[in-house]
Design an enzyme around this catalytic site. Structure first.
Site, PDB file in Angstrom:
ATOM      1  CE1 TYR A 151     -50.855 -87.166 -37.410  1.00 42.15           C
ATOM      2  CE2 TYR A 151     -48.942 -86.722 -36.031  1.00 42.15           C
ATOM      3  CZ  TYR A 151     -49.990 -86.271 -36.809  1.00 42.15           C
ATOM      4  OH  TYR A 151     -50.164 -84.922 -37.000  1.00 42.15           O
ATOM      5  CD  GLU A 323     -57.086 -83.950 -32.284  1.00 42.07           C
ATOM      6  OE1 GLU A 323     -56.001 -84.422 -31.877  1.00 42.07           O
ATOM      7  OE2 GLU A 323     -57.418 -83.942 -33.482  1.00 42.07           O
TER       8      GLU A 323
HETATM    9  C1  3EB Z   1     -51.704 -81.241 -32.427  1.00 44.22           C
HETATM   10  O1  3EB Z   1     -52.086 -80.160 -31.991  1.00 44.22           O
HETATM   11  C2  3EB Z   1     -52.636 -82.391 -32.223  1.00 44.22           C
HETATM   12  O2  3EB Z   1     -52.021 -84.110 -38.396  1.00 44.22           O
HETATM   13  O3  3EB Z   1     -53.755 -83.215 -39.360  1.00 44.22           O
HETATM   14  C3  3EB Z   1     -54.410 -81.954 -34.609  1.00 44.22           C
HETATM   15  C4  3EB Z   1     -55.017 -81.554 -35.794  1.00 44.22           C
HETATM   16  C5  3EB Z   1     -53.357 -82.829 -34.636  1.00 44.22           C
HETATM   17  C6  3EB Z   1     -54.588 -82.064 -37.021  1.00 44.22           C
HETATM   18  C7  3EB Z   1     -53.085 -83.476 -38.354  1.00 44.22           C
HETATM   19  C8  3EB Z   1     -52.944 -83.350 -35.869  1.00 44.22           C
HETATM   20  C9  3EB Z   1     -53.546 -82.958 -37.046  1.00 44.22           C
HETATM   21  O4  3EB Z   1     -50.615 -81.400 -32.978  1.00 44.22           O
HETATM   22  C10 3EB Z   1     -52.692 -83.308 -33.386  1.00 44.22           C
END
Ligand code: 3EB
Length: 330
Positions: A151, A323
């Site tokens: 990631y 999520e």
């Molecule tokens: C967070 O709040 C959870 O990397 O595009 C949520 C939405 C999250 C988008 C992205 C990652 C992304 O950090 C992870």
């Protein structure tokens, strides 16, 4: 008198939000309907077809048969391919998607950079230059340690590929791990010829300001985006993150409650009434298939009547179990 009419029509009309809904049926029939901008299928069984408006998302749906996700606009839609990018456009709106395979070296950094560069090249030649919402799906998202976690490598490549196109601010986004073909990155987006308005969540540190512990390059996304006419809110992937920290490790129920609190905070900041409704489709990404029934029951109880697509997806932090993203129409 004609002159007066023309002047009235020349007022800058704000683009009405696309209608987004889950529907059962055949992709071919939906594609034949006027104004269809995008048709998404889910899972290995989905074969929505080769039309550039179609994309088979590599996430399995926990409900069978998986519905289609359909985007429609009040306009004639044209579509085509530019290199590896498949696109459809109409009424000021643009759907664009790209799928890239990592190849044997297996590093999402370069793949993400290339995917974003190619999307950027297509956008550069079009009127729909405001990217409002992006979805990113890659496999094995939590593999690798420290800054080498896939990631985090993806985040580096995404930021590099975005270049300076997003200097004015990031789009709303989702990044989720799929269990489909190894090495495959899928990116798709909604853009418009008019800008949206970014919304952040006061309960959360903005992602692009996350501290160093989350990687060399913080994630490039806004928490939500109001569409140009302020008639819909595109909500980014939202999890049990408070401040910058993950809350409620190993507690699915508490993570779900915290996620709903974050979603309500976003609605409030966007100036929308609280709650979700039958017009506002959501997706819930669930890490462990064994948790799907609990999540389904929780959401049916807490968000009655809300269309929720329950998908098998890994959240970008290992400790996060669920999520939610989606739409709220005003
Ligand atoms: C967070 O709040 C959870 O990397 O595009 C949520 C939405 C999250 C988008 C992205 C990652 C992304 O950090 C992870």
């Amino acid at each position: 008198m004609m002159q007066g009419c023309e002047n009235a029509l020349a007022e800058p009309l704000l683009r009405r939000a696309p209608r987004i809904a889950y529907r059962n049926g055949e992709a071919a029939a939906v594609l034949a309907e006027a104004g269809t901008l995008a048709v998404l299928g889910f899972g290995a069984g989905a074969r929505v077809g080769d039309d550039p408006r179609c994309l088979d998302v590599a996430l399995e749906c926990f409900d069978a048969p998986a519905p289609l996700e359909v985007w429609q606009v009040d306009a004639t839609v044209e579509h085509g391919r530019t290199g590896a990018v498949r696109w459809a456009a109409g009424g000021g709106w643009l759907f664009a998607s790209i799928e890239r395979d990592e190849g044997p070296r297996g590093d999402p950094r370069g793949t993400a950079q290339e995917a974003y560069e190619q999307l950027r090249e297509v956008l550069a030649g079009r009127a729909e230059r405001h990217v409002l919402r992006v979805w990113n799906y890659l496999d094995a998202i939590n593999e690798g340690e420290g800054d080498g976690e896939r990631y985090k490598r993806f985040c580096e490549g995404r930021a590099a590929g975005m270049g300076n196109r997003f200097a004015e601010g990031f789009p709303a986004a989702t990044a989720i791990g799929h269990h489909g073909p190894a090495g495959r990155l899928q990116v798709y987006l909604l853009a418009c010829d008019q800008p949206g308005a970014r919304v952040e969540n006061p309960r959360q540190v903005s992602a692009w300001r996350y501290p160093r512990q989350y990687g060399r390059t913080p994630p490039s996304f806004a928490r939500a985006m109001l569409l140009p006419a302020r008639d819909a809110l595109a909500i980014s992937g939202t999890a049990a993150v408070v401040g910058h920290a993950s809350a409620h490790q190993d507690d699915l129920h508490a993570q779900l409650e915290e996620t709903l609190t974050n979603l309500e905070a976003l609605l409030a900041c966007a100036g929308l009434a609280p709650g979700f409704d039958t017009q506002s489709p959501l997706k819930a990404y669930v890490r462990h298939p064994a948790d799907a029934a609990f999540v389904r029951d929780f959401l049916a109880r807490r968000l009655p009547g809300v269309p929720v697509l329950l998908l098998h997806g890994d959240i970008c932090r290992r400790e996060l179990l669920v999520e939610i993203d989606g739409w709220r129409y005003a």
